[in-house]
Design a protein around this motif. Sequence first.
Motif, PDB file in Angstrom:
ATOM      1  N   VAL A  38       0.554  -1.263  -0.100  1.00 13.96           N
ATOM      2  CA  VAL A  38       0.107  -0.209  -0.121  1.00 13.96           C
ATOM      3  C   VAL A  38       0.533   1.114  -0.293  1.00 13.96           C
ATOM      4  O   VAL A  38       1.325   1.605   0.416  1.00 13.96           O
ATOM      5  N   GLU A  39       1.131   2.288  -1.030  1.00 13.85           N
ATOM      6  CA  GLU A  39       1.910   2.976  -1.052  1.00 13.85           C
ATOM      7  C   GLU A  39       0.652   4.794  -0.940  1.00 13.85           C
ATOM      8  O   GLU A  39       1.613   5.806  -0.905  1.00 13.85           O
ATOM      9  N   SER A  40      -0.539   4.199  -0.922  1.00 11.78           N
ATOM     10  CA  SER A  40      -0.857   5.288  -1.103  1.00 11.78           C
ATOM     11  C   SER A  40      -3.041   5.002  -0.446  1.00 11.78           C
ATOM     12  O   SER A  40      -3.093   4.388  -1.357  1.00 11.78           O
ATOM     13  N   MET A  41      -3.564   5.895   0.322  1.00  6.15           N
ATOM     14  CA  MET A  41      -4.903   5.350   0.855  1.00  6.15           C
ATOM     15  C   MET A  41      -5.148   6.642   0.226  1.00  6.15           C
ATOM     16  O   MET A  41      -4.985   7.972   0.464  1.00  6.15           O
ATOM     17  N   GLN A  42      -6.481   6.804   0.286  1.00  6.63           N
ATOM     18  CA  GLN A  42      -7.552   7.634   0.380  1.00  6.63           C
ATOM     19  C   GLN A  42      -9.244   7.834   0.859  1.00  6.63           C
ATOM     20  O   GLN A  42      -9.458   6.070   0.462  1.00  6.63           O
ATOM     21  N   VAL A  43      -9.565   8.341   1.573  1.00  2.00           N
ATOM     22  CA  VAL A  43     -10.929   8.004   2.184  1.00  2.00           C
ATOM     23  C   VAL A  43     -12.265   9.596   1.752  1.00  2.00           C
ATOM     24  O   VAL A  43     -11.300  10.643   1.915  1.00  2.00           O
ATOM     25  N   ASN A  44     -13.501   9.445   0.562  1.00  2.00           N
ATOM     26  CA  ASN A  44     -13.576  11.026  -0.305  1.00  2.00           C
ATOM     27  C   ASN A  44     -12.633  11.950  -0.542  1.00  2.00           C
ATOM     28  O   ASN A  44     -12.944  12.862   0.050  1.00  2.00           O
ATOM     29  N   GLY A  45     -11.548  11.433  -1.124  1.00  2.00           N
ATOM     30  CA  GLY A  45     -10.699  12.361  -1.872  1.00  2.00           C
ATOM     31  C   GLY A  45      -9.199  12.510  -1.404  1.00  2.00           C
ATOM     32  O   GLY A  45      -9.000  12.888  -1.631  1.00  2.00           O
ATOM     33  N   ASN A  46      -9.198  12.296   0.247  1.00  2.00           N
ATOM     34  CA  ASN A  46      -8.310  12.840   0.922  1.00  2.00           C
ATOM     35  C   ASN A  46      -7.037  11.893   1.065  1.00  2.00           C
ATOM     36  O   ASN A  46      -7.672  10.245   1.510  1.00  2.00           O
ATOM     37  N   ASN A  47      -6.431  12.015   1.267  1.00  2.00           N
ATOM     38  CA  ASN A  47      -5.021  11.321   1.537  1.00  2.00           C
ATOM     39  C   ASN A  47      -4.952  10.942   2.521  1.00  2.00           C
ATOM     40  O   ASN A  47      -4.795  11.614   3.768  1.00  2.00           O
ATOM     41  N   ILE A  48      -5.092   9.943   3.068  1.00  2.00           N
ATOM     42  CA  ILE A  48      -4.042   9.132   4.604  1.00  2.00           C
ATOM     43  C   ILE A  48      -3.085   7.904   4.472  1.00  2.00           C
ATOM     44  O   ILE A  48      -2.826   7.152   3.790  1.00  2.00           O
ATOM     45  N   ASP A  49      -2.554   8.241   5.642  1.00  2.00           N
ATOM     46  CA  ASP A  49      -1.592   7.177   6.505  1.00  2.00           C
ATOM     47  C   ASP A  49      -2.315   5.833   6.638  1.00  2.00           C
ATOM     48  O   ASP A  49      -1.134   5.041   6.529  1.00  2.00           O
ATOM     49  N   LYS A  50      -3.094   5.652   7.340  1.00  2.00           N
ATOM     50  CA  LYS A  50      -3.796   4.793   8.303  1.00  2.00           C
ATOM     51  C   LYS A  50      -4.939   5.166   8.685  1.00  2.00           C
ATOM     52  O   LYS A  50      -5.941   6.304   8.396  1.00  2.00           O
ATOM     53  N   ILE A  51      -6.012   3.666   8.434  1.00  2.00           N
ATOM     54  CA  ILE A  51      -6.996   3.962   8.937  1.00  2.00           C
ATOM     55  C   ILE A  51      -7.566   2.129   9.932  1.00  2.00           C
ATOM     56  O   ILE A  51      -6.703   1.491   9.889  1.00  2.00           O
ATOM     57  N   SER A  52      -9.189   2.449  10.100  1.00  2.00           N
ATOM     58  CA  SER A  52      -9.294   1.917  11.115  1.00  2.00           C
ATOM     59  C   SER A  52     -10.331   0.438  10.523  1.00  2.00           C
ATOM     60  O   SER A  52     -11.134   1.283   9.397  1.00  2.00           O
ATOM     61  N   LYS A  53     -10.225  -0.445  10.682  1.00  2.00           N
ATOM     62  CA  LYS A  53     -11.360  -1.841  10.511  1.00  2.00           C
ATOM     63  C   LYS A  53     -12.478  -1.294  10.415  1.00  2.00           C
ATOM     64  O   LYS A  53     -12.992  -0.221  11.186  1.00  2.00           O
ATOM     65  N   GLY A  54     -13.539  -1.018  10.230  1.00  2.00           N
ATOM     66  CA  GLY A  54     -15.036  -1.251   9.401  1.00  2.00           C
ATOM     67  C   GLY A  54     -15.175  -0.310   8.567  1.00  2.00           C
ATOM     68  O   GLY A  54     -15.860   0.545   8.160  1.00  2.00           O
ATOM     69  N   GLN A  55     -14.153   0.526   7.794  1.00  2.00           N
ATOM     70  CA  GLN A  55     -14.415   1.662   7.196  1.00  2.00           C
ATOM     71  C   GLN A  55     -13.928   1.271   5.603  1.00  2.00           C
ATOM     72  O   GLN A  55     -13.386   0.277   6.061  1.00  2.00           O
ATOM     73  N   ASN A  56     -13.930   2.440   5.162  1.00  2.00           N
ATOM     74  CA  ASN A  56     -13.893   1.765   3.239  1.00  2.00           C
ATOM     75  C   ASN A  56     -12.528   2.997   2.943  1.00  2.00           C
ATOM     76  O   ASN A  56     -12.662   3.816   3.337  1.00  2.00           O
ATOM     77  N   VAL A  57     -12.116   2.060   1.952  1.00  2.00           N
ATOM     78  CA  VAL A  57     -10.598   2.644   1.832  1.00  2.00           C
ATOM     79  C   VAL A  57     -10.282   2.924   0.085  1.00  2.00           C
ATOM     80  O   VAL A  57     -10.797   1.874  -0.046  1.00  2.00           O
ATOM     81  N   ALA A  58      -9.764   4.068  -0.817  1.00  2.00           N
ATOM     82  CA  ALA A  58      -9.188   3.275  -2.051  1.00  2.00           C
ATOM     83  C   ALA A  58      -7.802   3.461  -1.883  1.00  2.00           C
ATOM     84  O   ALA A  58      -7.555   4.232  -0.894  1.00  2.00           O
ATOM     85  N   ILE A  59      -7.599   2.333  -2.863  1.00  2.00           N
ATOM     86  CA  ILE A  59      -6.266   1.935  -2.986  1.00  2.00           C
ATOM     87  C   ILE A  59      -5.370   1.862  -4.343  1.00  2.00           C
ATOM     88  O   ILE A  59      -6.668   1.095  -5.382  1.00  2.00           O
ATOM     89  N   HIS A  60      -4.281   2.470  -4.812  1.00  2.00           N
ATOM     90  CA  HIS A  60      -3.973   2.114  -5.921  1.00  2.00           C
ATOM     91  C   HIS A  60      -3.972   0.486  -6.199  1.00  2.00           C
ATOM     92  O   HIS A  60      -2.755   0.273  -5.695  1.00  2.00           O
ATOM     93  N   VAL A  61      -4.382  -0.178  -7.425  1.00  2.00           N
ATOM     94  CA  VAL A  61      -4.404  -1.300  -7.471  1.00  2.00           C
ATOM     95  C   VAL A  61      -4.553  -1.154  -9.427  1.00  2.00           C
ATOM     96  O   VAL A  61      -5.577  -1.037  -9.605  1.00  2.00           O
ATOM     97  N   GLU A  62      -2.716  -2.060  -9.839  1.00  2.00           N
ATOM     98  CA  GLU A  62      -2.723  -1.950 -11.612  1.00  2.00           C
ATOM     99  C   GLU A  62      -3.966  -2.806 -12.155  1.00  2.00           C
ATOM    100  O   GLU A  62      -4.703  -2.154 -13.328  1.00  2.00           O
ATOM    101  N   LYS A  63      -3.947  -3.878 -11.682  1.00  2.00           N
ATOM    102  CA  LYS A  63      -4.568  -4.903 -12.768  1.00  2.00           C
ATOM    103  C   LYS A  63      -5.686  -4.888 -11.752  1.00  2.00           C
ATOM    104  O   LYS A  63      -6.659  -4.230 -10.831  1.00  2.00           O
ATOM    105  N   LYS A  64      -6.699  -5.163 -12.905  1.00  2.00           N
ATOM    106  CA  LYS A  64      -8.591  -4.973 -12.650  1.00  2.00           C
ATOM    107  C   LYS A  64      -8.951  -6.018 -11.332  1.00  2.00           C
ATOM    108  O   LYS A  64      -8.459  -7.474 -11.503  1.00  2.00           O
ATOM    109  N   VAL A  65      -9.675  -5.606 -10.313  1.00  2.00           N
ATOM    110  CA  VAL A  65      -9.992  -6.894  -8.980  1.00  2.00           C
ATOM    111  C   VAL A  65     -11.813  -6.446  -9.241  1.00  2.00           C
ATOM    112  O   VAL A  65     -12.420  -5.800  -9.600  1.00  2.00           O
ATOM    113  N   ARG A  66     -12.566  -7.375  -8.864  1.00  2.00           N
ATOM    114  CA  ARG A  66     -13.430  -7.798  -8.799  1.00  2.00           C
ATOM    115  C   ARG A  66     -13.749  -7.352  -7.409  1.00  2.00           C
ATOM    116  O   ARG A  66     -13.398  -7.399  -6.749  1.00  2.00           O
TER     117      ARG A  66
END
Length: 78
Positions: A38-66
């Motif tokens: 994990v090189e970077s994460m975002q929540v609602n368009g804002n970069n964050i360094d860490k996040i707690s369980k139970g939340q949704n987060v966006a992570i850069h993934v080059e290959k398509k996941v489902r």
Amino acid sequence: MNYYQKVEAAEIKLWENLEVGDEIIIQGNTTGSIIIEVESMQVNGNNIDKISKGQNVAIHVEKKVRPNDSVYKRIKKI
């Protein structure tokens, strides 16, 4: 949860705390197995360094996941 192909980002619901620098494994029947640091994460368009369980987060993934792929946090033994 979702994959946004234009920006190569996966939205993931967390069951464990996650920080930048952690490794995750994404696995699925069509996806196969992908290991990502994990090189970077975002929540609602804002970069964050860490996040707690139970939340949704966006992570850069080059290959398509489902949406039904499994995501695991890789724990290194010390």
